[in-house]
Design an enzyme around this catalytic site. Structure first.
Site, PDB file in Angstrom:
ATOM      1  N   ASN A 110      -4.554  -6.566 -21.841  1.00 28.60           N
ATOM      2  CA  ASN A 110      -4.133  -6.737 -20.449  1.00 28.60           C
ATOM      3  C   ASN A 110      -3.078  -7.814 -20.377  1.00 28.60           C
ATOM      4  O   ASN A 110      -3.263  -8.911 -20.929  1.00 28.60           O
ATOM      5  CB  ASN A 110      -5.327  -7.169 -19.583  1.00 28.60           C
ATOM      6  CG  ASN A 110      -4.995  -7.239 -18.107  1.00 28.60           C
ATOM      7  OD1 ASN A 110      -4.697  -6.235 -17.483  1.00 28.60           O
ATOM      8  ND2 ASN A 110      -5.019  -8.447 -17.554  1.00 28.60           N
ATOM      9  N   GLU A 111      -1.978  -7.523 -19.740  1.00 28.02           N
ATOM     10  CA  GLU A 111      -0.952  -8.535 -19.456  1.00 28.02           C
ATOM     11  C   GLU A 111      -0.749  -9.526 -20.608  1.00 28.02           C
ATOM     12  O   GLU A 111      -0.969 -10.737 -20.455  1.00 28.02           O
ATOM     13  CB  GLU A 111      -1.295  -9.284 -18.170  1.00 28.02           C
ATOM     14  CG  GLU A 111      -1.223  -8.394 -16.939  1.00 28.02           C
ATOM     15  CD  GLU A 111      -1.446  -9.139 -15.620  1.00 28.02           C
ATOM     16  OE1 GLU A 111      -1.944 -10.264 -15.644  1.00 28.02           O
ATOM     17  OE2 GLU A 111      -1.121  -8.565 -14.560  1.00 28.02           O
ATOM     18  N   CYS A 163      -0.565 -22.540 -33.617  1.00 24.50           N
ATOM     19  CA  CYS A 163      -1.579 -22.961 -34.589  1.00 24.50           C
ATOM     20  C   CYS A 163      -1.066 -22.801 -36.016  1.00 24.50           C
ATOM     21  O   CYS A 163      -0.017 -22.202 -36.248  1.00 24.50           O
ATOM     22  CB  CYS A 163      -2.851 -22.162 -34.369  1.00 24.50           C
ATOM     23  SG  CYS A 163      -2.752 -20.479 -35.002  1.00 24.50           S
ATOM     24  N   GLU A 205      -0.533  -2.127 -11.289  1.00 23.32           N
ATOM     25  CA  GLU A 205      -1.293  -3.000 -10.397  1.00 23.32           C
ATOM     26  C   GLU A 205      -0.396  -3.450  -9.257  1.00 23.32           C
ATOM     27  O   GLU A 205       0.789  -3.703  -9.448  1.00 23.32           O
ATOM     28  CB  GLU A 205      -1.797  -4.273 -11.118  1.00 23.32           C
ATOM     29  CG  GLU A 205      -2.789  -4.044 -12.221  1.00 23.32           C
ATOM     30  CD  GLU A 205      -3.294  -5.374 -12.825  1.00 23.32           C
ATOM     31  OE1 GLU A 205      -3.057  -6.439 -12.215  1.00 23.32           O
ATOM     32  OE2 GLU A 205      -3.887  -5.325 -13.906  1.00 23.32           O
ATOM     33  N   TRP A 237      -3.321 -16.299  -6.178  1.00 23.14           N
ATOM     34  CA  TRP A 237      -2.775 -17.337  -7.064  1.00 23.14           C
ATOM     35  C   TRP A 237      -1.396 -17.801  -6.631  1.00 23.14           C
ATOM     36  O   TRP A 237      -0.774 -18.611  -7.314  1.00 23.14           O
ATOM     37  CB  TRP A 237      -2.774 -16.858  -8.511  1.00 23.14           C
ATOM     38  CG  TRP A 237      -2.251 -15.487  -8.694  1.00 23.14           C
ATOM     39  CD1 TRP A 237      -2.990 -14.336  -8.739  1.00 23.14           C
ATOM     40  CD2 TRP A 237      -0.885 -15.092  -8.819  1.00 23.14           C
ATOM     41  NE1 TRP A 237      -2.161 -13.256  -8.896  1.00 23.14           N
ATOM     42  CE2 TRP A 237      -0.873 -13.680  -8.956  1.00 23.14           C
ATOM     43  CE3 TRP A 237       0.324 -15.776  -8.846  1.00 23.14           C
ATOM     44  CZ2 TRP A 237       0.293 -12.959  -9.099  1.00 23.14           C
ATOM     45  CZ3 TRP A 237       1.494 -15.062  -8.988  1.00 23.14           C
ATOM     46  CH2 TRP A 237       1.470 -13.663  -9.112  1.00 23.14           C
ATOM     47  N   LYS A 254     -11.882 -14.427  -6.844  1.00 19.87           N
ATOM     48  CA  LYS A 254     -12.732 -13.996  -5.728  1.00 19.87           C
ATOM     49  C   LYS A 254     -11.962 -13.919  -4.423  1.00 19.87           C
ATOM     50  O   LYS A 254     -12.436 -13.290  -3.475  1.00 19.87           O
ATOM     51  CB  LYS A 254     -13.954 -14.916  -5.584  1.00 19.87           C
ATOM     52  CG  LYS A 254     -13.648 -16.349  -5.216  1.00 19.87           C
ATOM     53  CD  LYS A 254     -14.948 -17.156  -5.136  1.00 19.87           C
ATOM     54  CE  LYS A 254     -14.697 -18.535  -4.572  1.00 19.87           C
ATOM     55  NZ  LYS A 254     -14.076 -19.473  -5.506  1.00 19.87           N
ATOM     56  N   HIS A 260      -8.812 -12.727  -4.354  1.00 21.45           N
ATOM     57  CA  HIS A 260      -7.732 -11.749  -4.512  1.00 21.45           C
ATOM     58  C   HIS A 260      -8.081 -10.493  -3.716  1.00 21.45           C
ATOM     59  O   HIS A 260      -9.202 -10.010  -3.768  1.00 21.45           O
ATOM     60  CB  HIS A 260      -7.556 -11.396  -5.992  1.00 21.45           C
ATOM     61  CG  HIS A 260      -6.268 -10.678  -6.271  1.00 21.45           C
ATOM     62  ND1 HIS A 260      -6.038  -9.384  -5.887  1.00 21.45           N
ATOM     63  CD2 HIS A 260      -5.129 -11.092  -6.878  1.00 21.45           C
ATOM     64  CE1 HIS A 260      -4.809  -9.030  -6.259  1.00 21.45           C
ATOM     65  NE2 HIS A 260      -4.241 -10.048  -6.862  1.00 21.45           N
TER      66      HIS A 260
END
Lengths: 676, 676, 676
Positions: free
Chosen positions: A149-150, A157, A307, A315, A356, A358
């Site tokens: 996803n996205e 690292c 989407e 956000w 919650k 959104h």
């Protein structure tokens, strides 16, 4: 393109039954039917549920979910669930978590935080994808595969550092070549052994956001990290393909997302799918640019709007509701630009954790007698009524605007000439000038086929890969009209400035060179006085290149400052075409005059002669006919003249003539007619 | 309450003889007498001096300090000195130092930086407190015990993480319960073993200041850390109590300090003591709210103003002097709201280190012929003249405003709906509407006894713990007038949204549900048009809930935007009371109209009928009589009408009638009379 | 001073042949000749090339470079190349890389990042310098030695911490003395063993930029780190000196660079050399202050302008071009203030990495038919024509302004009284008042000989080292006019406030003490009403000291606020001189009146009676005569009256009389005459 297996525009979005008790599922599918929803993205974040320990898989719930969809004739966009690693995995293999820009190893929590070079991740993620594919192979309900996803972010690292060294060896072969590319003699940054190379984060060369001590290193790491994340995708894709040779496999992109060079990704996606989350401040053109970019990734092939929110986001700083009609308008805008799917995030609002607040088709109140649900259901009905006529239709364009991720990275990696330089802002302004006048536009890059275009406009065409100058020259000589904007032809693929300075290999084509570049604070402007057939005086800002003319004609000069009278806009005729050069950031009104002039020279007409403010127009052509999309982004009625138009608005069924009336936020999809 | 052992309002503050040579001490006590000072907080930061090595204690100097105070009839608020760990301790036990939000282990330096779960700290701090208690038990000079200092901050070290897991096990019992509470299925954050739980800092789920990936985890860590610091306090308190069964033990709180749930602390404090450092921008109401909050922690029991600056601070951006009269005014304001002690930080300015520019009774110049010293001494004389009459007096209030730390945390932990949402700003605005009209107000929370109140007003009553809805319903049905404001009844104690959405369990009581919540940038406003007996149109901002009415009546609707005409203010009559709901952030003028309407419905009168701008009024009732406090925060004279007032201003000795004249920054403390 | 070995003002700058192929070198020296360039800084960043492994040196290319210069009669400012460590060195000795303020050990990349206490660095850097010196000893081409480059920054690693403890032991001898100096009893910060001392970074006492928990510790670390970097310089210098006893050795300073106390460095530099990179916003006075500061470091000895850009920078936010004539003007401004060399960074723009957008004599286009090159060559010709007449000339001044690095550190380390306090802004405003009126000014500090000055003006003379009060008193009693500004005489060298408060040991001299200091936000101002022979009312801001007069006369009082009428400007006559005290930050117009009054009292005349706005005047006197420099920083013509002037403008050859005409950005260097 792999044909999408749908007989109408699929409609739906993310559905997370793993967050809900079974009775809610039944209520949900009820709602889906009510709203005309037929495609659900499932299994996006369920890794821990599917694989509660390293040695155990449990697909019982997913079986049940898919069976439920199947029973209603709905289908799934089937996720692989690998975008958030399980807690047990992070605990057992700490190096699956990323090291950030500040050099800090992260710990469990959140999503999109797996290191793409972690051995554990590269073993376990494809293993899960493969298990899923084996289990659901041959099931029609699994319409397509949604890997992870996205994808995004970066890791610094030791595993990434080691992989980077291998990647660099592949790119350069020798350290001499690498040191040359990075101009490493500057500040004595010369690398004398491969193991001396370190990842470019705040502990090494990276300073404040946009400053690095070694541009070549940082640029290569950006390429490498885009490739590394693509590599992680490809591992999962391969695991699915091995089980289902004809699976349609993709992942959801994010439009103008800087860290990933989606052009390099596109060949590995069977269909482009992307998530559109405009901020309330975004202009229609800014949204259109993203659709256009996504469509252009695979040469105009229709894409999926994977989407969007039905109502509001959570956000943004201030999460305004989409006004009544705007969700519908933006959905049709996607279709107008080439979408063959309209999907939401999400079906039902989660009751807790990060999103919650959104928006969702089903809010916390669980009611359907609401504005949002009504709008969702109305659009569902429209899509059902539309049927398959637009599927597969293309959006022909004779204007192309340049868009190139490495150039984006490189200009914003640079220290100077101005901190106010934002790649996206400049490119969007150029795109918007065409868009606002009703021209159909594509976005192209170094590897694009320029064959069909009459105009190619660019700004910040800063990096010129090998061959690009020849292609552009051939484009012009073949009859194309080319516009080079600010900071054109500065550097090669490693951000090494070309000998002779800008415009580098394009100097012959453009017939100018750049003597100096002034950079003034945002409030300080100059003006461009047009001439040579053009007229008007327009503001300009940001950067002020003083052009020295060799073989070009001058079409615009500066109006003020010590370089008043110096050329800022030039044109050189070459072969059957023209090469224009613009040396400053022109105000919108000036850009409109300029872009119209380019189109006039190329004999390109806009889709409608005069586009009212706030109205957008596109055209799609396909087996089902020719479709003129007229979209009114304004809160007031608009009237558009489309000479010769004669057709039917497929949404209202009304006949359309040469004068089209658009209600506030209104949409017309007119099949047939001369206007289109 | 443990009765405070004083026969007048004690007056004094922090005194640090350990920073000075002995001759200065003698000069200091001289000054104390001159200024009417009789209570000194000592031994606040002297751990290294008291315990120069792990195995050595040295109380000689402290003996001498206490003897000196004793000899002058002064008394001590005796610190335990544990708020700054010694260098030797930090060196020998590095894990006594905290790990910060960024995951960095700190090293020696500064104060308030001990990990509350450090084994060394939990052993050595109570040991020191116990030693002190044993040594000074039975000594009258030790009037009360001041444990550590201004507890605060947070730690994210492995010891804390381990303790957090134990705390969670205690709270949830099983991982299933924990995963449910955190809605951990979202983004696959499910915990499959207790050891997988990590502290929520920037290395795990915490992003920018207010965003976390897992709200439930972050909220629980906030609770846990408040408990952990309380635990450290309780260890010291226990060590003292073991030696002195009747000791009065407390620590100094910080008013509206977000990290600590002082309601959970209050039962463990024998008296509430707090430090008041208003910024020059704070309104009188903002200061009053803090006093009210502190007073309300123990059900109205008088508190101690433990610190304030006599002149200026040093840690504000711009440290303006308190204007002449303001220190006196703010001291009496504390008393007006329930303080039974008036104390300063500090007696003498330190000559070096962090607070060398913080105001003190004695400045660096060491002079008493100064404005500041004169004002200090004048107040000392007033307090001495007042004697014991106000001691123990209560501040009766029939209006309560809701204030709840976990709700504060939860709304500000959330991502969305608006970054402009600040709990304190909204609650203060509501409080101020009552305060500015002269209503006596208390602050209450989920566990408060609502018995005596006629009005309970709230905003951001976001979290509803189990039982809260029943209590609120009982309050209304019993005759109370309840106002629910923005985002009421959204989530349970774990920040899980209630089924059915807001107002959750309060839906029946309020008779409405919330269909949509718009969030607009600060500059964008709407208006509330009052009706149904109320009148006026007032601006509103921030959030715009669209209410769907079930059993309520509409008292206000939106004036603009697509929800113009939609209900924003409603009332439902229930039992003998009323439940109001407000769906936006109302401008101050509107809040005043609304709060007055609530009080009118409840038959509550303000303390004076018409309170001039800038004037504050409170009343205290006690064994010594009834006292009306009138305080003028304006730099100009004010006249207040107090119908029927007949009494004496205890400060000036003047007789007071129905018209009270207040000089600039003036104060009246009127005993007796009808007005009060 | 070691005489600089030049017979004219040397002209040139940084040249990096190691970044270019040999044919470019030949082109370059061609250009140098064309532009009158004769001194090249070479070998600044070439460590890896010179020493490709720890055991191998390779000087072949440098030999060739120097031979080429030699062959053209040019000379080198020879770098030691140690400002950027090789990749192999960072890889083999990780502790050569610094630990930053956040406690993070850095890795390879960038420059100026070697720990000055790293054993490997302290061994290998001087070894390279020594090798270079041995190889090129006795070669006339090596005109002077340029050690490392722009020393700066700080390190907080364990090696530094250990060295710091040794340094502290040397400074204080005992922990008691250290604890006293740091007032460590405050917050119980007492150190009980040397090993408990930790470096003051964000992991210990350092908070937000300007706040530390222990001012004494932080101030000492600032001193220590300045010394540590100086120590690294001295190691290299020693290695060169050992080979070449009469070498001229220096490094390039950075003007008002806060981290390094250049006064402590100056004795170790054979000549002061510095890099001038004004931002486009800097006033001429701000630039002049830096030249003056650099010149004052070695008692007025001429300095080298070691770097400036010929056109634009790349690391400002907005890198405006220097307007036509401005590079010339700023070059002559340097000479006017005492420069005996004019140098650029850089000769040729690098093609890649961090500074690819930094201006250069030769741009990427490689053309000489450009504005910038023309201006460079024109200046080259002027310098050649001027010859040696100005070399060695001094800039006599009878006004001194106080500038002290430890005071700068200390006031900005403090918490309070105002975050708006910026040392440089206040000192620059004071300097500018003199400068704008045509007074010749020097900058002095605690160790300066005040002998020749008539006026000594100061602000933020916050730290008074031992003996400073006596020196200042002697200055006044000997006839000097002394101005003490804001926050004078607050603390001793360890930032311990003086007993009795400010102005501490200067109280007798000034005849006042400071009762209170108000600090208001930037917008809030007061006014100073002059009296006692002075007149006018002028705004004041920032801090507002209320002076209590003992033996002084009042020359100014506040106009507003509760301290209206309180003294803010006083004067005390003492011996043959005067001691003035100013208690606020006076607006520029007021500062001009005040500074002129001081000069009048001291009988000091400006260089010209009336200096037009934008014009700067200086004078240099030397063996070659007396030179009056008149510089016009305005874009318009200016006319200056210089009574009695009679001489020749050395640049134009024109005769100059009492009226001098200055073209826009014009410069006159007039030899001889009464005006000067």
């Amino acid at each position: 393109m792999t044909d999408l297996p749908f007989s109408k525009i699929p409609y739906g979005g993310d559905w997370n039954p793993e967050q809900w008790a079974r009775p809610v599922w039944d209520e949900d599918v009820q709602l889906f039917e009510q709203a005309g929803i037929d495609l659900l993205s499932v299994n996006i974040f369920a890794w821990t549920a599917l694989q509660p320990t390293e040695d155990t898989y449990d697909f019982a719930r997913l079986d049940e979910v898919l069976a439920l969809l199947e029973s209603r004739g709905m289908r799934a966009c089937l996720g692989t669930s690998t975008a958030a690693v399980p807690a047990w995995l992070a605990t057992r293999y700490p190096d699956v978590m990323r090291v950030d820009e500040q050099g800090r190893r992260h710990r469990f929590g959140g999503r999109h935080n797996a290191c793409p070079n972690s051995p554990a991740y590269r073993r376990l993620a494809p293993a899960l994808a493969g298990q899923l594919a084996r289990r659901y192979a041959g099931r029609d309900v699994a319409a397509l595969w949604h890997v992870s996803n996205e994808y995004g972010g970066a890791c610094y690292c030791p595993n990434c550092e080691a992989a980077f060294r291998v990647w660099l060896r592949g790119r350069y072969g020798t350290l001499d070549a690498l040191n040359h590319a990075w101009n490493a003699a500057f500040w004595s940054q010369t690398i004398t052994a491969w193991d001396e190379i370190v990842a470019p984060n705040e502990l090494s060369v990276q300073g404040a956001e946009r400053v690095t001590a070694v541009q070549g290193l940082t640029l290569d790491y950006q390429r490498f990290m885009s490739d590394a994340l693509l590599g992680a995708y490809r591992l999962e894709k391969g695991a699915i393909r091995a089980e289902i040779p004809d699976a349609v496999i993709t992942t959801n992109l994010m439009g103008t997302y800087r860290p990933l060079d989606y052009r390099a990704w596109a060949p590995h996606l069977d269909v482009i799918a992307w998530d559109s989350y405009p901020s309330p401040q975004d202009s229609p053109a800014a949204i259109a640019l993203r659709h256009t970019l996504m469509r252009s990734l695979k040469g105009g092939q229709p894409f999926m709007l994977m989407e969007q929110t039905p109502s509001q986001q959570n956000w943004q700083a201030f999460n305004a509701l989409k006004r009544p009609g705007v969700m519908r308008l933006q959905s049709w805008q996607a279709v107008a630009h080439g979408a063959d799917a309209v999907m939401f995030f999400q079906m039902r609002r989660s009751v807790g954790a990060c999103e919650k607040f959104h928006g969702a088709v089903m809010e916390h109140h669980g009611r359907t007698d609401t504005r949002v649900f009504r709008e969702v259901a109305q659009l569902g009905a429209e899509l059902r009524a539309l049927g398959n006529v637009t599927l597969g239709a293309r959006t022909p364009a004779r204007v192309a605007v340049w868009f190139d991720w490495p150039a984006w990275w490189a200009v914003e990696n640079s220290s100077g000439p101005t901190a106010a330089l934002h790649y996206l802002r400049e490119v969007t302004a150029l795109f918007e000038a065409f868009h606002a006048q009703g021209y159909a536009v594509d976005l192209v890059g170094p590897d694009s086929d320029l064959g069909g275009y009459g105009v190619l406009a660019s700004t910040l065409l800063y990096l010129l890969p090998a061959g690009a100058a020849q292609n552009l020259t051939a484009f012009v000589e073949g009859g194309g009209v080319f516009l080079a904007g600010l900071m054109t032809g500065v550097a090669d693929e490693s951000d090494r400035v070309f000998p002779g300075g800008p415009p580098g290999p394009l100097r012959d084509l453009l017939g100018v060179w750049v003597e100096e570049v002034d950079a003034l604070p945002p409030g300080e402007t100059n003006e461009v006085i047009l001439q040579g057939g053009l007229s008007g005086t327009f503001g300009c800002t940001l950067l002020f290149e003083q052009l020295r003319v060799e073989t070009a004609e001058v079409l615009g000069t500066y109006g003020r400052d010590f370089y008043a009278g110096a050329p800022v806009l030039t044109r050189r005729r070459a072969g059957r075409g023209q090469a224009w050069k613009l040396g400053s950031s022109l105000a919108p009104a000036g850009l409109r005059v300029l872009t119209r002039a380019l189109c006039d020279e190329a004999g390109i007409e806009p889709l409608v002669p005069e586009l009212p403010d706030g109205v957008e127009v596109t055209r799609r052509d396909g087996p089902g006919g020719q479709f003129l999309f007229l979209l009114n982004h304004a809160p007031d009625e608009r009237r558009v003249e489309v000479p010769g138009l004669s057709g039917t608005d497929l949404l209202s069924g009304e006949a359309m003539g040469a004068t089209v009336l658009l209600p506030p936020y209104g949409v017309r999809v007119v099949r047939g007619g001369a206007g289109a």
